[in-house]
Scaffold this active site. Sequence first.
Site, PDB file in Angstrom:
ATOM      1  N   SER A  71     -55.272 166.356  -0.810  1.00 53.47           N
ATOM      2  CA  SER A  71     -55.640 166.583  -2.211  1.00 53.47           C
ATOM      3  C   SER A  71     -54.824 165.694  -3.139  1.00 53.47           C
ATOM      4  CB  SER A  71     -55.406 168.050  -2.588  1.00 53.47           C
ATOM      5  OG  SER A  71     -56.143 168.902  -1.750  1.00 53.47           O
TER       6      SER A  71
HETATM    7  N1  SAH Z   1     -54.372 171.311   1.673  1.00 52.31           N
HETATM    8  C1  SAH Z   1     -54.773 170.060   2.257  1.00 52.31           C
HETATM    9  C2  SAH Z   1     -56.139 169.635   1.766  1.00 52.31           C
HETATM   10  C3  SAH Z   1     -56.996 169.267   2.896  1.00 52.31           C
HETATM   11  S1  SAH Z   1     -58.717 169.094   2.563  1.00 52.31           S
HETATM   12  C4  SAH Z   1     -53.728 168.987   2.060  1.00 52.31           C
HETATM   13  O1  SAH Z   1     -52.748 169.220   1.338  1.00 52.31           O
HETATM   14  O2  SAH Z   1     -53.839 167.918   2.660  1.00 52.31           O
HETATM   15  C5  SAH Z   1     -59.326 170.677   3.053  1.00 52.31           C
HETATM   16  C6  SAH Z   1     -59.157 171.077   4.494  1.00 52.31           C
HETATM   17  O3  SAH Z   1     -59.867 172.302   4.680  1.00 52.31           O
HETATM   18  C7  SAH Z   1     -59.735 170.101   5.526  1.00 52.31           C
HETATM   19  O4  SAH Z   1     -58.732 169.721   6.409  1.00 52.31           O
HETATM   20  C8  SAH Z   1     -60.817 170.929   6.230  1.00 52.31           C
HETATM   21  O5  SAH Z   1     -60.924 170.650   7.621  1.00 52.31           O
HETATM   22  C9  SAH Z   1     -60.327 172.342   5.992  1.00 52.31           C
HETATM   23  N2  SAH Z   1     -61.360 173.380   6.129  1.00 52.31           N
HETATM   24  C10 SAH Z   1     -62.656 173.353   5.708  1.00 52.31           C
HETATM   25  N3  SAH Z   1     -63.266 174.512   6.011  1.00 52.31           N
HETATM   26  C11 SAH Z   1     -62.352 175.303   6.627  1.00 52.31           C
HETATM   27  C12 SAH Z   1     -62.379 176.606   7.201  1.00 52.31           C
HETATM   28  N4  SAH Z   1     -63.492 177.355   7.194  1.00 52.31           N
HETATM   29  N5  SAH Z   1     -61.244 177.092   7.752  1.00 52.31           N
HETATM   30  C13 SAH Z   1     -60.107 176.348   7.779  1.00 52.31           C
HETATM   31  N6  SAH Z   1     -60.017 175.109   7.267  1.00 52.31           N
HETATM   32  C14 SAH Z   1     -61.122 174.584   6.694  1.00 52.31           C
END
Ligand code: SAH
Length: 221
Positions: A71
């Site tokens: 993010s």
């Molecule tokens: N907090 C992260 C943002 C990553 S983007 C950071 O600081 O880098 C969002 C993430 O949510 C992705 O890695 C994606 O694989 C995950 N995601 C999407 N749907 C999900 C679900 N149902 N359960 C767990 N993770 C999920």
Amino acid sequence: MMVRRDPAGLGMTSQRARDRMVDTLRAGGIQNPRVLDVMRNLPRHLFVDEGLEVRAYENSPLPIGQGQTISQPYIVARMTELVLAANPKKVLEIGTGSGYQAAVLSQLVPQVFSVERIGSLLRNARRHFRSLGIENIRTRHDDGRRGWPEEAPFDAILMTAAGEYIDPLLAEQLAPGGVLIAPVGPQGGEQKLVRLTRDADGLHESVLEAVSFVPLLGGVL
Ligand code: SAH
């Protein structure tokens, strides 16, 4: 002795780059000094893919593989600020991704729990936590849409992927006085950051700013 002043190839020390990032966050309205301090010190360049380190302190999301992104620093700061308002002891994050958001939280909250559905991303995130000596994050490889019931209740829950609604089973895992922050919106459509708070009368919802997150998906990879 040789001192590596520019280990990440940023063209300046990574400390200088982070100071600038924090100036941008402050100009964007982030006020909590504890959040700004943590982000001033945490090496975001360790959480991005090789070759992208030079862009690690720009205020933008970056690819981390598997179609996912780390993010934008502003949104990490904003969500952290919103979460800290509940003075949480125990926080749940859905969507570990690179691990950066969880790492920021780990410096401000005693216990962090984080769920990620993509195994390869989770392995990388765990590696980053170990290399930084972070020991208060517990992770789980699972579909996080229904939270982590065995560890509930949580004082704060944050989702870093956007669903079309907030699952009531997730909201149930919120402790009294707790706060849930989530991007909500149709896939490919406009998303809003939503805040749910729980008090003695039940749940209260407020709609905050427009945001843009990757979609919340089902199943485990
Ligand atoms: N907090 C992260 C943002 C990553 S983007 C950071 O600081 O880098 C969002 C993430 O949510 C992705 O890695 C994606 O694989 C995950 N995601 C999407 N749907 C999900 C679900 N149902 N359960 C767990 N993770 C999920």
